[in-house]
Design an enzyme around this catalytic site. Structure first.
Site, PDB file in Angstrom:
ATOM      1  CE  LYS A  84       4.809   2.469  -9.362  1.00 58.95           C
ATOM      2  NZ  LYS A  84       3.727   1.241  -9.364  1.00 58.95           N
TER       3      LYS A  84
ATOM      4  CB  THR B 297       8.989  -8.421  -0.424  1.00 54.02           C
ATOM      5  OG1 THR B 297       8.559  -6.963  -0.668  1.00 54.02           O
ATOM      6  CG2 THR B 297       8.191  -9.155   0.299  1.00 54.02           C
ATOM      7  CB  VAL B 298      12.261  -4.707  -2.522  1.00 49.77           C
ATOM      8  CG1 VAL B 298      13.291  -4.700  -3.710  1.00 49.77           C
ATOM      9  CG2 VAL B 298      10.864  -4.654  -3.094  1.00 49.77           C
TER      10      VAL B 298
HETATM   11  N1  HSE Z   1       1.704  -1.151  -5.155  1.00 48.17           N
HETATM   12  C1  HSE Z   1       2.467  -0.940  -6.447  1.00 48.17           C
HETATM   13  C2  HSE Z   1       1.677  -1.592  -7.491  1.00 48.17           C
HETATM   14  C3  HSE Z   1       3.758  -1.778  -6.218  1.00 48.17           C
HETATM   15  O1  HSE Z   1       0.693  -2.507  -7.388  1.00 48.17           O
HETATM   16  O2  HSE Z   1       2.066  -1.625  -8.636  1.00 48.17           O
HETATM   17  C4  HSE Z   1       4.835  -1.236  -7.140  1.00 48.17           C
HETATM   18  O3  HSE Z   1       5.160  -0.102  -7.235  1.00 48.17           O
END
Ligand code: HSE
Length: 437
Positions: A207, A14-15
Site C-alpha cells: 500500500k 466478501t467484497v
Molecule cells: N488484510 C488487510 C488489512 C485487508 O488487514 O488491512 C485490507 O487490505
C-alpha cells in the site's frame, strides 16, 4: 439519458458480494449522481453454486475471468480476485488492451505491475482506478491524486493494515496474547488469506508503494521499502510505551530526505496525544504533510467487505461520469525512478529494551557504547517488574529501557552490536523507532 454503465465483476468474495448489494441499494442515488445508471451485468467466480447472499440470476456467468474481461457485454471490468499473478494480471491486461476501464482493489498487482498497467491504460485511453487498494473506504488515492494535485508533499505516513492495528489495540487494551488477537482478526475477515502477509508488514508495504508513487511522482517500487512486521512486539513493549506516553503502531512512512525518498514499514512509537495514536482497532489512517498547509489526517475503515466495496463503487462512479485521472497522478513518462534513501541513514528517536545483567557497571558500559556513537539519551529506566522480582531478575538480569534523542540508525545498530559483544545483556535488544508527529 446516457445508457447505463455495464459492469463485469471478477471475484465474488466478501467484497464482490458487498459491491453487488451496494449497487442495488444505491441504484437511484448513483443514477442521480452519475447522470446514468450503473448495472452489474456479468460476473465471474470460482464456484457458480456457492451461496453468497446476493442474487446473481440476472447476471451473465463466466467461469473464466479473462473471457469476462474481453467480453463486449461490459464497459468496465472490476477485478476483485486479488494476487499479483494470474488470472488477475492477464484479465486486467486484457480488459485494458480491449479498451475497457478497470477498477481493482488489488494492491499486490499494482505494487508489482502498476506502472506497466498504467501505460496500458494510457495507450488505450481508459481509466485504471484503485481507490480500494489502500485504506479501503478512506479516499486517500483521490486525495493525493486530485485533492492535493497542487501541493508538494514532504511526508506521508499511516496505519495501513487493519489486522495489525486490531492486534496491537487488543493486546494493549485487553492484555490478550498476539495469537488470540490474530485469530480474532481472521475470524472477523480482516486478515489476508496468508496472515503472515499482514503481520510481517508486506501488506502495508504494498500500500505504501502506491501512496509514495502518488505523493512523490516516482515509479511504484516495493523493493525500495524497508520492512519489519509486528511479530516481535511483546506485552512488555506496549506496557513500557504506555508508561512513557507512547503507543505502538505499525506505520508505513514515505518521506523526502536529502538522501532521497525514505520508505519504511515498521512498528513505531507515536505520542499518545497525536492523531494517529487515537486510531484503534481495524481502522486505518493516513497523515499527509504537504508544503504550506497543516497536516491532513484521513481516518476510516481500512478493511472488510462493505468498506472495500464503498471505494470500488466510487471508482466505478468515476468511470460512469467520464472522470479519468492518470493512475499515478501524472503521465507514466513523467514518473521518475525512486532515489532510495538508505535505512542506515535514517534519523530519529529510538526506544531500546534490553535484558541487562544486574551488576554494577552495566549501565555505565551501555551508556559508554551509546556515547561512542554520539547517541544522547532522553531517558533510561531500569524496570523491576511491579509484582516483585521475576525469574529473570532472580537469574540476575533486569529489563532496561532507553529512549534516545534523534540519532542515526547506523549509530544505534553499531552501539547495540558493541553492547552485545560486551556480554552485559542477554537475548536480542528490542528496538522500536519513534516517529515525530
Ligand atoms: N488484510 C488487510 C488489512 C485487508 O488487514 O488491512 C485490507 O487490505
Amino acid at each position: 439519458m446516457t445508457k447505463p454503465l455495464r459492469v463485469g465483476v471478477a471475484g465474488i468474495g466478501t467484497v464482490g458480494a458487498a459491491l453487488i448489494a451496494q449497487v442495488a441499494a444505491q441504484r437511484a442515488q448513483l443514477t442521480a449522481r452519475c447522470g446514468r445508471g450503473i448495472e452489474i451485468v456479468a460476473v465471474s467466480a470460482r464456484s457458480k453454486n456457492k451461496n453468497r447472499g446476493v442474487d446473481l440470476k440476472k447476471m451473465k456467468w463466466f467461469s473464466d475471468p479473462v473471457e469476462l474481461a474481453g467480453d463486449d457485454s461490459i464497459d468496465v471490468f472490476v477485478e476483485l480476485m486479488g494476487g499479483s499473478g494470474d488470472p488477475a494480471k492477464t484479465a486486467v491486461e486484457f480488459a485494458l488492451a480491449s479498451g475497457k476501464s478497470v477498477v481493482t482493489a488489488n494492491k499486490a498487482l499494482l505494487a508489482k505491475h502498476g506502472v506497466k498497467l498504467a501505460q496500458l491504460a494510457e495507450k488505450s485511453g481508459v481509466a485504471l482506478n484503485y481507490e480500494a487498494a489502500v485504506g479501503a473506504a478512506i479516499p486517500v488515492i483521490k486525495t493525493l491524486r486530485e485533492g492535493l494535485a497542487g501541493n508538494s508533499i514532504d511526508r506521508i505516513y499511516g496505519i495501513l493494515n487493519g489486522t495489525c492495528n486490531y492486534i496491537l489495540t487488543r493486546m494493549e487494551q485487553e492484555k490478550l496474547s498476539f495469537a488470540d488477537c490474530l485469530k480474532q482478526a481472521q475470524d472477523l475477515g480482516y486478515a489476508e488469506a496468508n496472515p503472515a502477509f499482514d503481520i510481517e508488514g508486506h501488506d502495508t508495504a504494498q500500500k505504501l508503494s502506491l501512496l509514495a508513487s502518488l505523493a512523490f511522482g516516482t515509479k511504484v517500487d516495493q523493493s525500495a521499502i524497508y520492512v519489519e512486521g509486528i511479530t516481535s512486539i511483546a506485552a512488555a513493549d506496549l506496557a513500557a510505551a504506555d508508561e512513557l506516553g507512547y503507543r505502538v503502531k505499525l506505520l508505513g512512512v514515505a518521506v523526502k530526505t536529502p538522501q532521497g525518498i525514505e520508505q519504511r514499514v515498521h512498528p513505531t512509537m507515536v505520542r499518545k496525544d497525536s492523531s494517529i495514536a487515537q486510531v484503534m482497532g481495524v481502522t486505518n489512517a493516513v497523515t499527509i504533510d504537504a508544503e504550506g498547509i497543516n497536516p491532513i489526517t484521513l481516518v476510516g475503515p481500512g478493511a472488510g467487505g462493505a468498506a472495500t466495496a464503498s471505494a470500488v463503487l466510487s471508482d466505478i462512479a468515476d468511470v460512469a461520469r467520464g472522470v479519468k485521472a492518470p493512475p499515478f497522478g501524472r503521465p507514466t513518462a513523467q514518473l521518475t525512478s525512486v532515489r532510495k534513501a538508505p535505512m542506515q541513514r535514517h534519523e530519529g528517536g529510538y526506544y531500546i529494551r534490553l535484558q541487562a545483567r544486574d551488576k554494577p557497571g552495566t549501565a555505565a558500559s551501555i551508556a559508554t557504547r551509546l556515547a561512542e556513537q554520539e547517541i544522547s539519551l532522553e531517558s533510561i529506566v531500569q524496570r523491576h517488574p511491579k509484582d516483585g522480582p521475576s525469574a529473570d531478575t532472580a537469574k540476575g538480569s533486569v529489563p532496561v529501557i532507553l529512549i534516545t534523542y534523534a540519532t542515526s540508525e547506523d549509530g544505534v545498530r553499531k552501539a547495540l552490536a558493541a553492547v552485545g559483544r560486551d556480554k552485559v545483556i542477554s537475548g536480542r535488544p528490542q528496538v522500536i523507532r519513534i516517529e515525530k508527529n
